[in-house]
Design a protein around this motif. Structure first.
Motif, PDB file in Angstrom:
ATOM      1  N   SER A  14       1.947   3.681  -2.166  1.00  0.00           N
ATOM      2  CA  SER A  14       2.847   4.803  -2.410  1.00  0.00           C
ATOM      3  C   SER A  14       3.419   4.665  -3.812  1.00  0.00           C
ATOM      4  N   ALA A  16       6.482   5.220  -4.573  1.00  0.00           N
ATOM      5  CA  ALA A  16       7.937   5.170  -4.407  1.00  0.00           C
ATOM      6  C   ALA A  16       8.363   3.801  -3.883  1.00  0.00           C
ATOM      7  N   PRO A  18      10.099   1.235  -1.291  1.00  0.00           N
ATOM      8  CA  PRO A  18      10.377   1.246   0.144  1.00  0.00           C
ATOM      9  C   PRO A  18      11.843   1.632   0.361  1.00  0.00           C
ATOM     10  N   GLY A  19      12.152   2.311   1.434  1.00  0.00           N
ATOM     11  CA  GLY A  19      13.500   2.796   1.688  1.00  0.00           C
ATOM     12  C   GLY A  19      14.577   1.730   1.659  1.00  0.00           C
ATOM     13  N   ASP A  20      14.260   0.539   2.120  1.00  0.00           N
ATOM     14  CA  ASP A  20      15.250  -0.539   2.180  1.00  0.00           C
ATOM     15  C   ASP A  20      15.051  -1.588   1.079  1.00  0.00           C
ATOM     16  N   ARG A  35       3.237  -0.636   2.865  1.00  0.00           N
ATOM     17  CA  ARG A  35       3.913  -1.155   4.053  1.00  0.00           C
ATOM     18  C   ARG A  35       2.933  -1.105   5.209  1.00  0.00           C
ATOM     19  N   GLU A  40       5.737  -5.755   3.751  1.00  0.00           N
ATOM     20  CA  GLU A  40       5.696  -4.797   2.657  1.00  0.00           C
ATOM     21  C   GLU A  40       5.504  -5.481   1.316  1.00  0.00           C
ATOM     22  N   CYS A  42       5.866  -4.571  -3.011  1.00  0.00           N
ATOM     23  CA  CYS A  42       6.365  -3.639  -4.015  1.00  0.00           C
ATOM     24  C   CYS A  42       6.060  -4.243  -5.380  1.00  0.00           C
TER      25      CYS A  42
END
Length: 65
Positions: A14, A16, A18-20, A35, A40, A42
């Motif tokens: 992705s 973006a 990760p949300g957390d 993820r 996950e 990044c």
């Protein structure tokens, strides 16, 4: 060739965070994250006028065999 494209063949990346994600966020950098059941990943890539660096964050889940 973008260095990030060399590792994307088996993961659904992705563009973006990760949300957390709790790590450092470099403004203006390229970000890729993936993820899955494994946890996950990044990766951020940043290239300035006189430097080029990568910041990598890995969070793996423990599994039992």
């Amino acid at each position: 060739m973008n260095c990030l494209s060399a590792v994307t063949h088996k993961l659904d990346w992705s563009g973006a965070f990760p949300g957390d994600f709790g790590g450092v966020r470099f403004p203006g950098g390229i970000v890729r994250s993936a993820r899955g059941d494994f946890g996950e990943l990044c990766i951020q890539e940043y290239q300035g006028e006189d430097y080029h660096f990568f910041y990598q964050f890995f969070s793996f889940r423990k599994t039992s065999f």
